[in-house]
Design an enzyme around this catalytic site. Sequence first.
Site, short mmCIF file in Angstrom:
data_model
loop_
_atom_site.label_atom_id
_atom_site.label_comp_id
_atom_site.label_asym_id
_atom_site.label_seq_id
_atom_site.Cartn_x
_atom_site.Cartn_y
_atom_site.Cartn_z
N ASN A 1 7.00 -2.35 7.70
CA ASN A 1 6.48 -3.55 7.05
C ASN A 1 7.57 -4.61 6.90
O ASN A 1 7.28 -5.81 6.91
CB ASN A 1 5.91 -3.20 5.68
CG ASN A 1 4.56 -2.52 5.79
OD1 ASN A 1 3.77 -2.81 6.69
ND2 ASN A 1 4.29 -1.59 4.89
N THR B 1 3.52 7.19 6.36
CA THR B 1 2.64 6.05 6.15
C THR B 1 3.21 4.78 6.78
O THR B 1 2.76 3.68 6.47
CB THR B 1 2.39 5.82 4.65
OG1 THR B 1 3.63 5.58 3.98
CG2 THR B 1 1.69 7.02 4.02
N HIS C 1 -4.29 0.98 2.65
CA HIS C 1 -4.31 2.02 3.66
C HIS C 1 -3.63 3.33 3.23
O HIS C 1 -4.21 4.41 3.30
CB HIS C 1 -3.62 1.53 4.94
CG HIS C 1 -4.12 0.24 5.46
ND1 HIS C 1 -5.28 0.15 6.21
CD2 HIS C 1 -3.63 -1.03 5.38
CE1 HIS C 1 -5.48 -1.11 6.56
NE2 HIS C 1 -4.49 -1.84 6.07
N ASP C 2 -2.37 3.21 2.84
CA ASP C 2 -1.49 4.39 2.79
C ASP C 2 -1.87 5.45 1.78
O ASP C 2 -1.72 6.65 2.05
CB ASP C 2 -0.04 3.94 2.58
CG ASP C 2 0.46 3.09 3.74
OD1 ASP C 2 -0.09 3.24 4.85
OD2 ASP C 2 1.39 2.30 3.55
N ASN D 1 1.23 0.51 12.63
CA ASN D 1 2.24 1.57 12.57
C ASN D 1 2.50 2.21 13.93
O ASN D 1 3.64 2.56 14.25
CB ASN D 1 1.82 2.66 11.58
CG ASN D 1 1.97 2.24 10.13
OD1 ASN D 1 2.67 1.28 9.81
ND2 ASN D 1 1.31 2.96 9.24
N GLU E 1 -3.20 -0.20 16.20
CA GLU E 1 -2.89 -0.34 14.77
C GLU E 1 -1.39 -0.55 14.61
O GLU E 1 -0.58 -0.07 15.41
CB GLU E 1 -3.36 0.93 14.05
CG GLU E 1 -3.14 0.94 12.55
CD GLU E 1 -1.76 1.46 12.18
OE1 GLU E 1 -1.25 1.06 11.11
OE2 GLU E 1 -1.18 2.24 12.97
N ASP F 1 0.81 -1.21 0.00
CA ASP F 1 0.00 0.00 0.00
C ASP F 1 0.85 1.26 0.00
O ASP F 1 0.44 2.29 -0.56
CB ASP F 1 -1.00 0.00 1.15
CG ASP F 1 -0.39 -0.35 2.50
OD1 ASP F 1 0.69 -0.97 2.53
OD2 ASP F 1 -1.00 -0.01 3.54
N ASP F 2 2.06 1.21 0.59
CA ASP F 2 2.98 2.34 0.46
C ASP F 2 3.34 2.55 -1.00
O ASP F 2 3.49 3.70 -1.46
CB ASP F 2 4.28 2.08 1.24
CG ASP F 2 4.06 1.88 2.71
OD1 ASP F 2 4.26 2.82 3.49
OD2 ASP F 2 3.71 0.75 3.09
#
Length: 320
Positions: free
Chosen positions: A38, A126, A240-241, A168, A166, A13-14
């Site tokens: 990640n 992110t 997400h990111d 992160n 979460e 997602d990044d």
Amino acid sequence: MRKIILDCDPGHDDAVAILLAAGNPDIELLGLTTVGGNHTIDKVTRNAQQVLTVAGLRDVPVYRGATRPLLNSVITAEDIHGDSGMEIHGFDLPEPTVEVEEAGAVQWIVDTLMREEPGTVTLVPTGPLTNIALAARLEPRIVSRVKEVVLMGGAYGAGNYTPSAEFNIAVDPEAAAIVFGEAWRVVMVGLDLTHQALATPEVEARFAALGTSAGDFVGLIDAFRRNYKDAQGFDNPPVHDPCAVAYVIDPSVAETVAVPVSVELAGTLTRGRTVADLRAFGADAPAVTAAESACHTSVATRLDVDRFWDLVVDAVQRLG
């Protein structure tokens, strides 16, 4: 043009967030900084280089950041992103043609913010917030110079790494506490919003239909889908990111509410939880209260899903 620094830990997602930032005509991507999250710092930095190479982006500098959290041991998300941190089936990632700059990420963030006009640069983290926290501690004057911090992380509801936290934020809660505690404006684009950004087969088909390397790259995330299904039960993986980048491009893409947010550091079961005080801002509360107008932290609540995916597809298409 909205100037941003994208602080990331690619990650599928990044990678989409990078493409959205690089391909949108209203964003000036000053550079990418990487942080362990990640996967390890070496792997996520290489992944950032590969994403830029796939997209043909030669003028976006990459700066290697923090190797580990401030206090925590290293935590990675191989169950979601695979052994490389960006496992992809059916697509051969190229050898990077983008070099990593000699300067470290934290010093470069400080130098950039001190050089650019105050109020013109948005920080978009992110991944874990280690680099951003270290920069604020290294040079406190940057806090008043940042336009805002739009971060992907946290949740005011359930977490994903633990029931409370979460990923992160859980990776480096102390760094998150520093970032949320500083006086700059913080917009938390958390799981409550990003779980609305699902990469369905229909969405993937839009990218595959572009007929470009970048489009094929985004369209081929079967490994991401299977891993997310196994790890967290999603039929379609949340991306997400890029939600944080999309908010910077067009704030109307996400509804937000200004509420105080704190990070829990001591709870045995709740360490890393982002505690959003929603009590004063229920359905019957005034549209803007005095407390809300003075609050420097906001949480994102609802995503315009169609508008979001249109932004991402358009950006990837523009990369050609």
